[in-house]
Design an enzyme around this catalytic site. Sequence first.
Site, mmCIF file in Angstrom:
data_model
loop_
_atom_site.group_PDB
_atom_site.id
_atom_site.type_symbol
_atom_site.label_atom_id
_atom_site.label_comp_id
_atom_site.label_asym_id
_atom_site.label_seq_id
_atom_site.Cartn_x
_atom_site.Cartn_y
_atom_site.Cartn_z
ATOM 1 N N MET A 71 0.842 -1.200 0.000
ATOM 2 C CA MET A 71 0.000 0.000 0.000
ATOM 3 C C MET A 71 0.876 1.249 0.000
ATOM 4 S SD MET A 71 -2.674 -1.062 3.032
ATOM 5 C CE MET A 71 -3.244 0.617 3.228
ATOM 6 N N TYR A 88 15.874 -1.733 -1.623
ATOM 7 C CA TYR A 88 16.280 -0.382 -1.214
ATOM 8 C C TYR A 88 16.927 0.506 -2.266
ATOM 9 C CZ TYR A 88 14.965 -2.147 3.329
ATOM 10 O OH TYR A 88 14.233 -2.669 4.367
ATOM 11 N N PHE A 133 22.356 -5.268 11.347
ATOM 12 C CA PHE A 133 21.587 -4.367 12.215
ATOM 13 C C PHE A 133 20.228 -4.090 11.588
ATOM 14 C CE2 PHE A 133 24.125 -1.482 9.547
ATOM 15 C CZ PHE A 133 23.241 -0.494 9.191
HETATM 16 C C1 LIG Z 1 9.518 -5.510 2.477
HETATM 17 C C2 LIG Z 1 8.340 -4.827 3.109
HETATM 18 C C3 LIG Z 1 8.810 -3.913 4.235
HETATM 19 C C4 LIG Z 1 7.635 -3.987 2.029
HETATM 20 O O1 LIG Z 1 6.565 -3.270 2.603
HETATM 21 P P1 LIG Z 1 5.335 -2.677 1.732
HETATM 22 O O2 LIG Z 1 4.660 -1.646 2.574
HETATM 23 O O3 LIG Z 1 4.535 -3.793 1.215
HETATM 24 O O4 LIG Z 1 6.100 -1.943 0.534
HETATM 25 P P2 LIG Z 1 5.499 -0.740 -0.353
HETATM 26 O O5 LIG Z 1 4.069 -1.025 -0.697
HETATM 27 O O6 LIG Z 1 5.778 0.553 0.296
HETATM 28 O O7 LIG Z 1 6.391 -0.886 -1.622
HETATM 29 C C5 LIG Z 1 7.519 -0.048 -1.837
HETATM 30 C C6 LIG Z 1 8.219 -0.510 -3.056
HETATM 31 O O8 LIG Z 1 8.926 -1.726 -2.780
HETATM 32 C C7 LIG Z 1 8.511 -2.741 -3.685
HETATM 33 N N1 LIG Z 1 8.515 -3.975 -2.902
HETATM 34 C C8 LIG Z 1 7.793 -4.226 -1.799
HETATM 35 N N2 LIG Z 1 8.111 -5.440 -1.323
HETATM 36 C C9 LIG Z 1 9.042 -5.942 -2.120
HETATM 37 C C10 LIG Z 1 9.785 -7.150 -2.128
HETATM 38 N N3 LIG Z 1 9.605 -8.099 -1.203
HETATM 39 N N4 LIG Z 1 10.709 -7.321 -3.102
HETATM 40 C C11 LIG Z 1 10.908 -6.375 -4.047
HETATM 41 N N5 LIG Z 1 10.245 -5.202 -4.070
HETATM 42 C C12 LIG Z 1 9.326 -5.001 -3.130
HETATM 43 C C13 LIG Z 1 7.148 -2.329 -4.179
HETATM 44 O O9 LIG Z 1 6.892 -2.872 -5.438
HETATM 45 C C14 LIG Z 1 7.284 -0.815 -4.227
HETATM 46 O O10 LIG Z 1 7.982 -0.392 -5.376
HETATM 47 P P3 LIG Z 1 7.761 1.093 -6.011
HETATM 48 O O11 LIG Z 1 7.401 2.023 -4.874
HETATM 49 O O12 LIG Z 1 9.079 1.410 -6.600
HETATM 50 O O13 LIG Z 1 6.667 0.914 -6.973
HETATM 51 C C15 LIG Z 1 7.322 -5.851 3.674
HETATM 52 O O14 LIG Z 1 6.993 -6.736 2.657
HETATM 53 C C16 LIG Z 1 7.827 -6.647 4.876
HETATM 54 O O15 LIG Z 1 7.567 -6.282 6.010
HETATM 55 N N6 LIG Z 1 8.559 -7.768 4.637
HETATM 56 C C17 LIG Z 1 9.041 -8.633 5.736
HETATM 57 C C18 LIG Z 1 10.099 -7.947 6.608
HETATM 58 C C19 LIG Z 1 11.283 -7.482 5.786
HETATM 59 O O16 LIG Z 1 11.852 -8.212 5.003
HETATM 60 N N7 LIG Z 1 11.682 -6.225 6.008
HETATM 61 C C20 LIG Z 1 12.825 -5.637 5.371
HETATM 62 C C21 LIG Z 1 13.932 -5.625 6.388
HETATM 63 S S1 LIG Z 1 15.470 -5.143 5.717
#
Ligand SMILES: CC(C)(COP(=O)(O)OP(=O)(O)OC[C@H]1O[C@@H](n2cnc3c(N)ncnc32)[C@H](O)[C@@H]1OP(=O)(O)O)[C@@H](O)C(=O)NCCC(=O)NCCS
Length: 433
Positions: A119, A151, A433
Amino acid sequence: MSSLDAREIPVDPVSAQRLEAIGLAYRLIDTEDSTAADAFLRAETRGFLDPEPNDELLEFERATISARRNTGVFPAGAGRTDLPVATVNSWVTPLTVPGGEIDMWAISAVTVSGTHRRMGIARAMLEGELRAAAAAGVPVAGLTASEATLYERYGFAVAVPVMRVRVKTRRAGWGGSATAGRIEYLERPRLASDLGAIHERARLQRGGQIAGWPARWERMAGLAPNDTKASSVRGVRYIDEDGTTRGVLAYTLAEAGQSEGIELSVRHLTAETPDALRALWRFAVQHDLVTIVTAELRPVDDPLPLLVADQRGVEQTVHDHGWLRILDVPAVLSARTFATDVDVVVTVTDPLDLAAGTWRLKAVAGERASVEAAPEAAADITLGIAELSAAILGGVALTRLADAGRVHGDASHIDALSGALRAERMPHLAIWF
Ligand SMILES: CC(C)(COP(=O)(O)OP(=O)(O)OC[C@H]1O[C@@H](n2cnc3c(N)ncnc32)[C@H](O)[C@@H]1OP(=O)(O)O)[C@@H](O)C(=O)NCCC(=O)NCCS
């Protein structure tokens, strides 16, 4: 180093507004309120797919998060005990760069709950962290990532690749020179404090390292409440001929499987002298009954392959680890020393428009650079903020980025700046971290 306390920096108003528009509240967590702190920790744990934390673990983790700026995203109208639907935290830590240190905005605990994925919440939080850090005057942000695809879109890049090693000890043998000191076992509390003390000194020797914190070392030493391997953790230290501790190794021993004997897994190895590093590697590789030694997060130029008799007994796997995102180009460029003389005009682009511009960088070998805004000058080199962040510590060569089509300009200028950014020792980041 700066005494900036990230906990005092308010949430970014742009992200707050964006989240409010989809019915969500973005706010800092008051960790003095243990109910709010525990709700944050439980949401973070759930986000990382870990089991529900018990009271002992919550207490252990509260000590760490109370030193950080913790931000939660809540459904509008959520109460004190409700879990946030997304979490992130940050703190300001010293980052070693060639020839010095700078402040880094460290970002961790990025999670979005399964009910609120895709979202735009993670994007709002990441952009919010970067805008808050830039507004507070912190010149660079850094993180370690669960996935390498998350990232770069915010301007982060891998600046500190590291390697995983797997040593087949019988094949590798030992070829390193002898050391004059001795090795001694440590009990776990002492192991934790010695790991922290040596890391604090050793981290200054390579770009990319940041300061540790007590729970980091307690976890490495097997003192964390949820550590299923705690009872297998052992530790030793290397004491030099003058009686000073110079290096520490925390490790576990377990059956290697498939009748391969015993595997020694390095949990953490830190050394502030080459002798200490050699002696601790020797202890591991020549340990009786051990057939396999594994270690994570080693610098890519770790001397280990040069210490054994047969290099083919050492498998090395390089992977991404330390991600950086420059927020203030002149501050970062003028904080490090350069390997050679250099004089170039660099144009930096930025997808979030936080750090874009054109600067003239002039440096003399071994010294810090002068960096002056040159908005009218023609660029010798044009690159994105992610590419500059990748190259800044000398861990990823600018010429390599140019070969990948990610840096543009005249080849002689790219060669010159690439050479100037080189670091004698490759950067390292010894912790997650
Ligand atoms: C990864 C995570 C934080 C993404 O959260 P989210 O709120 O669904 O992400 P968003 O909707 O804000 O998406 C942001 C961008 O990242 C991309 N994205 C989200 N999850 C992704 C994934 N797993 N792999 C690749 N890209 C991803 C989206 O397509 C979007 O791209 P854009 O803005 O360039 O179009 C969430 O899936 C999560 O909590 N994962 C498990 C914990 C984790 O791995 N955290 C990261 C720690 S380093």
